[in-house]
Design an enzyme around this catalytic site. Structure first.
Site, mmCIF file in Angstrom:
data_model
loop_
_atom_site.group_PDB
_atom_site.id
_atom_site.type_symbol
_atom_site.label_atom_id
_atom_site.label_comp_id
_atom_site.label_asym_id
_atom_site.label_seq_id
_atom_site.Cartn_x
_atom_site.Cartn_y
_atom_site.Cartn_z
ATOM 1 N N LEU A 67 3.454 -1.206 -2.540
ATOM 2 C CA LEU A 67 2.613 -2.387 -2.278
ATOM 3 C C LEU A 67 3.390 -3.573 -1.709
ATOM 4 O O LEU A 67 2.968 -4.219 -0.766
ATOM 5 C CB LEU A 67 1.850 -2.824 -3.535
ATOM 6 C CG LEU A 67 0.953 -4.065 -3.322
ATOM 7 C CD1 LEU A 67 -0.117 -3.834 -2.278
ATOM 8 C CD2 LEU A 67 0.312 -4.516 -4.621
ATOM 9 N N ASP A 68 4.527 -3.873 -2.293
ATOM 10 C CA ASP A 68 5.224 -5.097 -1.895
ATOM 11 C C ASP A 68 6.377 -4.849 -0.941
ATOM 12 O O ASP A 68 7.267 -5.679 -0.820
ATOM 13 C CB ASP A 68 5.725 -5.826 -3.146
ATOM 14 C CG ASP A 68 4.562 -6.292 -3.999
ATOM 15 O OD1 ASP A 68 3.464 -6.476 -3.455
ATOM 16 O OD2 ASP A 68 4.762 -6.466 -5.214
#
Lengths: 279, 279, 279, 279
Positions: free
Chosen positions: B223-224
């Site tokens: 996700l990041d």
């Protein structure tokens, strides 16, 4: 101009502390010029930095403050030395060291640079220009502590209040750090997101960051982990190579380190747990 | 004003590429208005974005470019849709969503907002003000994939080109991300040094950072962790609580997300490995 | 949580002021939570903002403070209204207004937006989304004062404490400004170097500036000249047209205005001569 | 590594210019490493900077480019001298000069510092540390032109390509500037809003600005008015005196000047009317 004094207090918070402290200043006929206070409500801790002028009887003032019963003697500092005695440690990079030496030459550093210590010879000519002792202490062939002990011996000559790590690329042991607790300041490149390990600019380039930063902080056991004093960033782009980013980062590093030192040397920084209060 | 066209090429670098491509534009009587090129010398990869005007015969231009033998068909994009069709995913925070909706209402987003999907109801009134479909798809009591499949079903109605995660606080599985490869854009708080895990503003506060940041990036499996599009920072101080920092951070997040989207939707961003080239 | 109070004092500086004021707080059994002080040594003026908690007897506290004999009644403000009543004036641009309305909708503005007044109709649909009264008062065919008198009549309905000029593109007469002395806040594009006169973005483009800025300030007689509250800048480049610069500038304007309003509405701003003290 | 060459072209825009120029590079077996182009659509002017490698026959390449018939000889620059020969002019302040000297000592300036000229003696010891000729040319008792003629005589010894005004506090006459047209770079404090006239930091303080800036620019007839190369800003507060602001501003000035010089000395800057194109 009247002589200015600085009083630093940090202690557990209590109702009426500002009143009690300022009443003592008033009763000693001292005039507050600038007063900064902060209460950390998480830990219920009080911080106060007061600049004042007037005819100071220092032992009496401290006795009066202790007489309040609220503030431990250890948490009152009155008129710390105006110019801090410091030793700068560096390795090969000149940008932070050069910047500090120029500031020192023009009396803008709020410090006396007693000496520079380096594990390489390369910065010697730069330091020589400014007439400051240079100690070349190679780490080659030495165990970490053996090298540190040689550095400690050099430092012992000068008895510095602060060590400034101006791109000193050595990991420090807790044994080395402990006697200088909260008195070592380091400048660290840093990034969004942050990169740990070797060659951070290469990592930052590979990750395609758009910002690179610099962080000046106190050193505790973990080299890159002590309380942060000042930070700033520089915008970068895909046009820049890892080398370009490192070059741009250096300008940030030298300015961030200089500002952090100014704050520390002017006694504007309190350390509390792993944070700083900067007035 | 004459119609403007955009040509995007990215392919392995070769001697003469700029010459070959521009010669084809010239021979097709097309006039370059703005030309950006970049060669990544690490991977020997070439990127070119050309805005041009003139009487375009699109199939002929593409055939001519392919005829060069240097550029795979898959690496030529001609006149991508001007306004991207997007769906915004959000959770509870309104700052990024509200900012995008206002921009959309005034036709400043270079995109059509087809719908908003949220795992909470709280943003429904805001979205309703702008007359945009709102899909409330609660994750409560659902396995991650089961919830994602419901979101996928909602997205299928709209067939969006891009998903914008405007503070969508759900971890996405690779199954969800894959079909939108390089077409999901996320906004992420970030810090110097960076903090991973829950409650990053609390961590940032405890660490006493002096800067907080925001990073807009493409989403890949992690996700990041995808390619960064834009970043910026805001100065903070010891006076600010974790909550104050979060509040200040939100202004950064919304501006950084909006700028990143502008670049992406105007076809100014190439993705290469884990980096972006932003023209 | 105990109720918080705010005390604001500004008066000529005297020895012992902090002591005298805090002694009164102490004797009233009030506990200082945050205390900010500043002395302007040029004009020998004292500023103090104290947040405190405890069982407040307001008339007694004020009487005690006046009893000191050092502080004029007019220079003591105790617990100004938490949420300021404001009217927003705008013309055609939506970016600042939209941002404020979203913040207001989520109770982040520290103010009640009583109405929006505009000399154009174009922003009416935006304001309607938020259910706020919109007064369209065209200036067409009216003398400046005649138009202002119509605006004054509309304002009279609401009796606002503050007027926020969110890109209100009308020059204000001293007659209009006077009753709202230090209670009108304007957002102004600004540049390095600054440009005066019509079409500043065009001027900035022609001059080839690399930075554009935004300044939020109080309005006094001269529209663009009152005490500055907050400023920030955005980097621009030769690639950007005057229109691009204006677009980029808008993001700066809306964030700078919002931050300035937060400071003012939280009673953190003192005005002294043509400067602000922002705590 | 193969030798890199730089080609700079600026001329009226025409259809096919990128194609024509790159075709000549291709036919000369030269490989483009980085190519930057820009068209100023207001004035219909074309700018191109190409880095390339390969076996260069310079006279043939220039003849081929002239043979295009589109580009005047005067608008083709091939391989400008890598290191520019410069003379630095300064007055009393050391911060910019010191920073440049350190960079020069470590070969980071892309220039040879041939000499330093000053109308005061105070910087002599600093310059001496770096072994660079220092010309003290007092202006006391001299007409402006008489003083300038003495400076011109000193400059004649060195025949510099560029003059760097590192806080040179003298107004220059058009007679002095003309022979160095577009070859004098100045660093100027600047503010939002800008202040003209004596003691700008005092003015900025009185006005209560929250930002101070620095602008590096070419000098034309009007000392503070030539094309801007680079700008940056520093946040300030009411806590800072005019002297504090000046001190903070100096850090900005030295970094902004150094970055501008890097761009100019690497032949990345075109001047067009009163703007710069910076690649």
């Amino acid at each position: 101009m009247e002589k200015r004094h600085v009083l630093l207090i940090d202690c557990p918070d209590k109702i009426g502390l500002v009143y009690r402290v300022t009443s003592i200043l008033f009763k000693n006929h001292l005039n507050i010029i600038r007063n900064d206070e902060f209460v950390d409500h998480q830990s219920n801790h009080f911080f106060m930095r007061t600049e004042f002028s007037g005819d100071l009887d220092a032992p009496k003032l401290i006795a009066d403050l202790e007489g309040l019963g609220d503030i431990d003697k250890g948490h009152i500092r009155l008129n710390p030395r105006k110019k801090k005695n410091i030793v700068i440690l560096a390795t090969k990079e000149h940008h932070c060291l050069g910047d500090l030496l120029i500031r020192y030459a023009y009396d803008e550093l709020d410090a006396n640079v007693l000496a520079v210590v380096s594990n390489h010879r390369i910065l010697q000519p730069l330091v020589a220009k400014f007439g400051i002792p240079f100690h070349y202490i190679s780490h080659v062939g030495l165990e970490r502590r053996a090298h540190e002990e040689m550095v400690e011996k050099a430092l012992a000559i000068y008895n510095p209040e602060f060590l400034v790590l101006a791109k000193y690329m050595r990991i420090l042991t807790p044994e080395f750090v402990r006697p200088y607790s909260n008195r070592i300041i380091n400048i660290h490149h840093s990034f969004l997101p942050a990169f740990i390990g070797a060659n951070p600019y290469k990592q930052a380039y590979d990750r395609g960051v758009k910002i690179i930063g610099a962080t000046a902080h106190f050193v505790n056991d973990d080299l890159d982990e002590g309380p942060i004093i000042h930070q700033d960033v520089i915008q970068v782009s895909h046009q820049m190579s890892a080398k370009d980013m490192a070059r741009a980062g250096r300008d940030g590093e030298k300015i961030v380190l200089a500002r952090a030192l100014k704050k520390v040397f002017q006694d504007r920084v309190f350390i509390h747990r792993n944070r700083t209060i900067v007035f």
